[in-house]
Design an enzyme around this catalytic site. Structure first.
Site, PDB file in Angstrom:
ATOM      1  N   SER A  43      81.304  95.143  14.205  1.00 52.46           N
ATOM      2  CA  SER A  43      80.324  96.163  14.550  1.00 52.46           C
ATOM      3  C   SER A  43      79.826  96.908  13.313  1.00 52.46           C
ATOM      4  O   SER A  43      79.387  96.276  12.361  1.00 52.46           O
ATOM      5  CB  SER A  43      80.918  97.090  15.592  1.00 52.46           C
ATOM      6  OG  SER A  43      79.923  97.476  16.480  1.00 52.46           O
ATOM      7  N   HIS A  57      82.101  93.471  23.760  1.00 49.24           N
ATOM      8  CA  HIS A  57      82.030  93.887  22.359  1.00 49.24           C
ATOM      9  C   HIS A  57      83.408  94.346  21.883  1.00 49.24           C
ATOM     10  O   HIS A  57      83.908  95.378  22.319  1.00 49.24           O
ATOM     11  CB  HIS A  57      81.026  95.051  22.286  1.00 49.24           C
ATOM     12  CG  HIS A  57      80.793  95.587  20.919  1.00 49.24           C
ATOM     13  ND1 HIS A  57      80.312  94.808  19.895  1.00 49.24           N
ATOM     14  CD2 HIS A  57      80.955  96.830  20.399  1.00 49.24           C
ATOM     15  CE1 HIS A  57      80.192  95.557  18.798  1.00 49.24           C
ATOM     16  NE2 HIS A  57      80.579  96.787  19.085  1.00 49.24           N
TER      17      HIS A  57
END
Ligand code: GTR
Length: 389
Positions: free
Chosen positions: A227, A368
């Site tokens: 990320s 995620h």
């Protein structure tokens, strides 16, 4: 999706003709662009920096590995700006390839071992166990699932990690206490040292240390991140060619994703929520995602010809898995041109079907995050590119 630029086309419109021209002309153009317009200027290695090894324990995980903790004193003083590296190396390998990546909540979050120093720097209070922006003992090991240390070590790789907030705290005003305070001449200007720039710079300073450690193969340091830390890993790999391999795990906007593929986070949104991640100049592109003359493939092109893996998660919507795939596709001609194995696919693969050349891509099923599956792919990609096993 509107046309995106040809990475092999020089600013004067001509097409790069030789490898020499790539390295002498095109690459410097791109580096200059991303430095002045996107991530900001980065300082040199600090003259007085020194390393202090605070732990060197060769019997962790039942003798599998050696753990070191290293303070990097940027100003050379115990009271000055500093970061702490947590390093694990496998004992059965003389000098091991390693994964180097930033973590979100402090080195103590990576493993529940009580000997790991708890960061004293600012940590986001949204994290469980953080009180008034200070990490407490209850943050020990909270990210251990994301860092399957024993599995990585058993596969012949070491791991080094640093808390990003040791370098620059992740909030708008964080530059007031981060390493940016050491470089006032790089602040208050449109191409200012951004948080992303500071994090990438910190990764290079970790590399300075790793070059001195005989347990580490300094030609085989893989800079990686998930990320926002994936964005920093890409920029670190782009700016410092000592990193032998780069892995972006769900880096999204400002990482591997093409802004031209409009989906979820766009330039205006990322600049509004995280203005500090980029230099002020980047704001000029707000709302221009489909008309900007550049895109993130040009940043990733700086990593070529070194191996680069772009990893997505199918339900990692915020990072736009398809936009990340398109980023990998768009940088692929550079790998081809430089005589390396380009991306072996042109269409988005099914989930959990890795496609690896010198440039690789896969889309994991699920949300995620970073799972053991991802580490297995990172190891497979590194083994393949470094002819291991
Ligand atoms: C989000 C950010 C994403 C991604 C993510 C993360 O809020 O907008 O681009 O970086 O944070 O770091 O988890």
């Amino acid at each position: 999706m509107s046309m995106i630029s040809n990475p092999l086309q020089l600013n004067n419109g001509k097409i790069v003709q030789s490898k020499k021209e790539w390295f002498k002309k095109r690459r410097p153009e791109l580096l200059d662009f991303f430095t002045t317009q996107v991530y900001g200027q980065m300082p040199d290695k600090p003259a007085n920096m020194r390393f202090v090894i605070t732990e060197d324990n060769n019997s962790v995980f039942n003798g599998l590995a050696t753990r070191k903790q290293i303070k990097v004193l940027f100003e050379g003083t115990e009271t000055g700006q500093q970061m702490s590296i947590l390093l694990y190396t496998p004992n059965d390998i003389k000098s091991a390839p390693i994964f180097l990546g930033l973590n979100f909540n402090g080195n103590q979050a990576v493993s529940d071992d009580k000997n790991i120093a708890i960061t004293t720097d600012w940590v986001n209070s949204k994290t469980k166990g953080v009180i008034n922006n200070k990490a407490t003992c209850s943050t020990r090991g909270i990210a251990s699932k994301q860092w399957p240390l024993e599995m990585i070590l058993k596969n012949g790789y070491g791991v080094a990690t640093i808390y990003a907030g040791d370098i620059a705290p992740d909030f708008k005003e964080g530059y007031k206490t981060g390493v940016q305070t050491l470089y006032p001449e790089l602040m208050n200007r449109p191409d200012n040292l951004s948080t992303m720039g500071a994090w990438a710079w910190g990764l290079s300073r970790a590399m300075d240390y790793l070059e001195t450690d005989k347990d580490v193969d300094d030609k085989k340091v893989i800079v990686m991140g998930t990320s926002r830390m994936g964005k920093a890993a890409l920029w670190a790999g782009a700016t410092d060619n000592r990193f032998g391999m780069v892995i972006s795990n769900e880096s999204g906007a400002g990482g591997a994703k093409l802004y031209h593929h409009v989906y979820e986070e766009d330039i205006a949104q990322i600049c509004r929520v995280f203005p500090h991640w980029f230099s002020t100049n980047f704001q000029q592109f707000n709302h221009k995602d489909t008309t900007i003359p550049f895109d993130q493939h040009l940043m990733m092109a700086l990593i070529a010809p070194r191996p680069l893996l772009v990893a997505s998660a199918k339900e990692g919507y915020v990072c736009d898995p398809y936009g990340e795939f398109l980023g990998a596709v768009a940088v692929s001609p550079v790998y081809d041109f430089l005589g390396k194995k380009p991306l072996p696919i042109q269409l988005l693969p099914k989930e959990n079907e890795p496609a690896f050349g010198t440039l690789g891509y896969y889309m994991r099923s699920g949300k995620h995050d970073i799972f053991p599956y991802d580490w297995e792919q990172f190891i497979a990609f590194a083994n393949l590119n470094w002819n291991k096993k």
